[in-house]
Motif scaffolding. Structure first.
Motif, PDB file in Angstrom:
ATOM      1  N   HIS A   1      24.576 -29.258  -6.576  1.00  0.00           N
ATOM      2  CA  HIS A   1      24.269 -28.235  -5.575  1.00  0.00           C
ATOM      3  C   HIS A   1      24.496 -26.815  -6.104  1.00  0.00           C
ATOM      4  O   HIS A   1      24.092 -25.848  -5.491  1.00  0.00           O
ATOM      5  N   ASN A   2      25.140 -26.676  -7.268  1.00  0.00           N
ATOM      6  CA  ASN A   2      25.418 -25.372  -7.858  1.00  0.00           C
ATOM      7  C   ASN A   2      24.134 -24.775  -8.412  1.00  0.00           C
ATOM      8  O   ASN A   2      23.339 -25.462  -9.042  1.00  0.00           O
ATOM      9  N   ARG A   3      23.928 -23.479  -8.201  1.00  0.00           N
ATOM     10  CA  ARG A   3      22.694 -22.819  -8.655  1.00  0.00           C
ATOM     11  C   ARG A   3      22.553 -22.833 -10.173  1.00  0.00           C
ATOM     12  O   ARG A   3      21.466 -22.638 -10.702  1.00  0.00           O
ATOM     13  N   ASN A   4      23.656 -23.041 -10.910  1.00  0.00           N
ATOM     14  CA  ASN A   4      23.607 -23.068 -12.373  1.00  0.00           C
ATOM     15  C   ASN A   4      23.409 -24.465 -12.942  1.00  0.00           C
ATOM     16  O   ASN A   4      23.394 -24.635 -14.162  1.00  0.00           O
ATOM     17  N   TYR A   5      23.250 -25.446 -12.064  1.00  0.00           N
ATOM     18  CA  TYR A   5      23.049 -26.816 -12.526  1.00  0.00           C
ATOM     19  C   TYR A   5      21.782 -26.881 -13.381  1.00  0.00           C
ATOM     20  O   TYR A   5      20.740 -26.363 -13.018  1.00  0.00           O
ATOM     21  N   GLY A   6      21.906 -27.483 -14.554  1.00  0.00           N
ATOM     22  CA  GLY A   6      20.766 -27.617 -15.456  1.00  0.00           C
ATOM     23  C   GLY A   6      20.589 -26.469 -16.430  1.00  0.00           C
ATOM     24  O   GLY A   6      19.800 -26.564 -17.355  1.00  0.00           O
ATOM     25  N   SER A   7      21.333 -25.367 -16.233  1.00  0.00           N
ATOM     26  CA  SER A   7      21.178 -24.226 -17.141  1.00  0.00           C
ATOM     27  C   SER A   7      22.494 -23.779 -17.770  1.00  0.00           C
ATOM     28  O   SER A   7      22.489 -22.993 -18.709  1.00  0.00           O
ATOM     29  N   LEU A   8      23.619 -24.283 -17.272  1.00  0.00           N
ATOM     30  CA  LEU A   8      24.938 -23.844 -17.735  1.00  0.00           C
ATOM     31  C   LEU A   8      25.855 -25.052 -17.794  1.00  0.00           C
ATOM     32  O   LEU A   8      25.782 -25.936 -16.936  1.00  0.00           O
ATOM     33  N   THR A   9      26.724 -25.089 -18.798  1.00  0.00           N
ATOM     34  CA  THR A   9      27.735 -26.143 -18.874  1.00  0.00           C
ATOM     35  C   THR A   9      29.090 -25.515 -19.163  1.00  0.00           C
ATOM     36  O   THR A   9      29.180 -24.365 -19.611  1.00  0.00           O
ATOM     37  N   HIS A  10      30.145 -26.281 -18.897  1.00  0.00           N
ATOM     38  CA  HIS A  10      31.521 -25.827 -19.120  1.00  0.00           C
ATOM     39  C   HIS A  10      32.234 -26.784 -20.066  1.00  0.00           C
ATOM     40  O   HIS A  10      32.077 -27.999 -19.952  1.00  0.00           O
ATOM     41  N   LEU A  11      33.030 -26.217 -20.947  1.00  0.00           N
ATOM     42  CA  LEU A  11      33.843 -27.017 -21.862  1.00  0.00           C
ATOM     43  C   LEU A  11      35.304 -26.714 -21.554  1.00  0.00           C
ATOM     44  O   LEU A  11      35.712 -25.552 -21.561  1.00  0.00           O
ATOM     45  N   SER A  12      36.068 -27.751 -21.259  1.00  0.00           N
ATOM     46  CA  SER A  12      37.455 -27.538 -20.862  1.00  0.00           C
ATOM     47  C   SER A  12      38.320 -27.155 -22.066  1.00  0.00           C
ATOM     48  O   SER A  12      38.023 -27.513 -23.206  1.00  0.00           O
ATOM     49  N   ARG A  13      39.382 -26.426 -21.788  1.00  0.00           N
ATOM     50  CA  ARG A  13      40.304 -25.980 -22.823  1.00  0.00           C
ATOM     51  C   ARG A  13      40.878 -27.154 -23.601  1.00  0.00           C
ATOM     52  O   ARG A  13      40.965 -27.112 -24.826  1.00  0.00           O
ATOM     53  N   SER A  14      41.252 -28.203 -22.883  1.00  0.00           N
ATOM     54  CA  SER A  14      41.833 -29.352 -23.573  1.00  0.00           C
ATOM     55  C   SER A  14      40.830 -29.961 -24.551  1.00  0.00           C
ATOM     56  O   SER A  14      41.204 -30.411 -25.640  1.00  0.00           O
ATOM     57  N   VAL A  15      39.546 -29.933 -24.208  1.00  0.00           N
ATOM     58  CA  VAL A  15      38.517 -30.494 -25.100  1.00  0.00           C
ATOM     59  C   VAL A  15      38.282 -29.584 -26.296  1.00  0.00           C
ATOM     60  O   VAL A  15      38.275 -30.037 -27.438  1.00  0.00           O
ATOM     61  N   TYR A  16      38.073 -28.277 -26.081  1.00  0.00           N
ATOM     62  CA  TYR A  16      37.786 -27.433 -27.243  1.00  0.00           C
ATOM     63  C   TYR A  16      38.984 -27.300 -28.160  1.00  0.00           C
ATOM     64  O   TYR A  16      38.834 -27.137 -29.366  1.00  0.00           O
ATOM     65  N   ARG A  17      40.189 -27.461 -27.637  1.00  0.00           N
ATOM     66  CA  ARG A  17      41.359 -27.493 -28.509  1.00  0.00           C
ATOM     67  C   ARG A  17      41.386 -28.770 -29.348  1.00  0.00           C
ATOM     68  O   ARG A  17      41.832 -28.760 -30.483  1.00  0.00           O
ATOM     69  N   ARG A  18      40.890 -29.848 -28.766  1.00  0.00           N
ATOM     70  CA  ARG A  18      40.902 -31.141 -29.465  1.00  0.00           C
ATOM     71  C   ARG A  18      39.774 -31.248 -30.492  1.00  0.00           C
ATOM     72  O   ARG A  18      39.991 -31.697 -31.617  1.00  0.00           O
ATOM     73  N   ILE A  19      38.562 -30.821 -30.123  1.00  0.00           N
ATOM     74  CA  ILE A  19      37.414 -31.022 -31.015  1.00  0.00           C
ATOM     75  C   ILE A  19      37.110 -29.827 -31.899  1.00  0.00           C
ATOM     76  O   ILE A  19      36.437 -29.956 -32.920  1.00  0.00           O
ATOM     77  N   GLY A  20      37.576 -28.655 -31.513  1.00  0.00           N
ATOM     78  CA  GLY A  20      37.229 -27.440 -32.244  1.00  0.00           C
ATOM     79  C   GLY A  20      38.070 -27.230 -33.485  1.00  0.00           C
ATOM     80  O   GLY A  20      39.189 -27.747 -33.602  1.00  0.00           O
TER      81      GLY A  20
END
Length: 193
Positions: A164-183
Motif C-alpha cells: 500500500h506504500n506509494r514507494n512500493y516497486g521503486s524503493l527498497t530498504h536495507l537494515s543496519r544489521s544486514v549491511y553490517r553483516r554483508i557489507g
C-alpha cells in the motif's frame, strides 16, 4: 502550520511537467521534488530553510509523515555530501540533488542513517546506476561507520515497503544489521555539523 499541509494551489500543467521531469531525473517523488525546488528558490532569494520555523508537530504514531520524511531526506543529502568531502569523492554532476558521487573512478551512492534509524533506503534506479553503495551508520557519538554494499547484495537482501506504500516497486530498504553483516567495512569518519 504543519509541513505536510495541502495548500490547494493550482500548478500550471507546463510547470507540473517540469516538476515531474525533475522528479524522474533525481529519483524523487513529486512532493519531494516540489519541496526541493521550493527550498532552492527560497535560498536564491535569500531565505535559508534553517531560518524558517519548524513544523509544530510530527507524526503522532512516531512514524514518518511527509514533513519529517522531507527533513530526513535533506539531512541525508547534506550528510552524504559532507562524508563525500571527507572521502575526497566528487559529486556526480548529472544527478545534482542525489547522493551520488565518484570515488576512485567508481560511481557510488552514499546513504546515511541516524543512530535511531534502523535502515537505509535506496531507489531501484539509483541502485542500478551505481557501482556500489556506502551505508553510513551514525554512532551515538556522532561519527559514521561506513559499509560498502554492491547493488547485487542490496537487491538480494533489501526489503520492499508494504504494497500500500506509494514507494512500493521503486524503493527498497536495507537494515543496519544486514549491511553490517554483508557489507565490507570501510572504517569510521567524522564530519563537521
Amino acid at each position: 502550520m504543519v509541513g505536510s499541509q495541502t495548500l490547494g494551489v493550482r500548478i500550471p500543467e507546463h510547470v507540473l511537467a517540469g516538476v515531474d521531469r525533475f522528479a524522474r531525473e533525481q529519483d524523487l517523488t513529486r512532493s519531494m521534488a516540489i519541496a526541493v525546488l521550493v527550498e532552492q528558490a527560497l535560498s536564491e532569494v535569500g531565505i535559508a530553510p534553517s531560518e524558517l520555523p519548524a513544523p509544530a508537530k510530527t507524526a503522532a504514531s512516531g512514524g514518518q509523515d511527509t514533513a519529517s520524511g522531507q527533513r530526513a531526506q535533506q539531512w541525508g543529502i547534506r550528510t552524504a555530501r559532507k562524508i563525500a568531502t571527507v572521502l575526497e569523492a566528487e559529486k556526480a554532476l548529472d544527478q545534482p540533488t542525489a547522493n551520488e558521487f565518484f570515488l576512485d573512478g567508481k560511481r557510488v551512492a552514499i546513504k546515511c542513517a541516524k543512530p535511531a534509524t534502523s535502515q537505509c533506503g535506496l531507489t531501484n534506479t539509483m541502485r542500478d546506476r551505481v557501482d556500489y553503495i556506502i551505508c553510513a551508520s551514525q554512532t551515538a557519538g556522532g561519527a559514521f561507520n561506513l559499509y560498502k554494499v554492491t547493488p547485487r547484495q542490496w537487491e538480494q537482501h533489501a526489503k520492499e515497503p508494504p504494497k500500500h506504500n506509494r514507494n512500493y516497486g521503486s524503493l527498497t530498504h536495507l537494515s543496519r544489521s544486514v549491511y553490517r553483516r554483508i557489507g565490507e567495512e570501510l572504517g569510521e569518519v567524522e564530519i563537521d555539523d
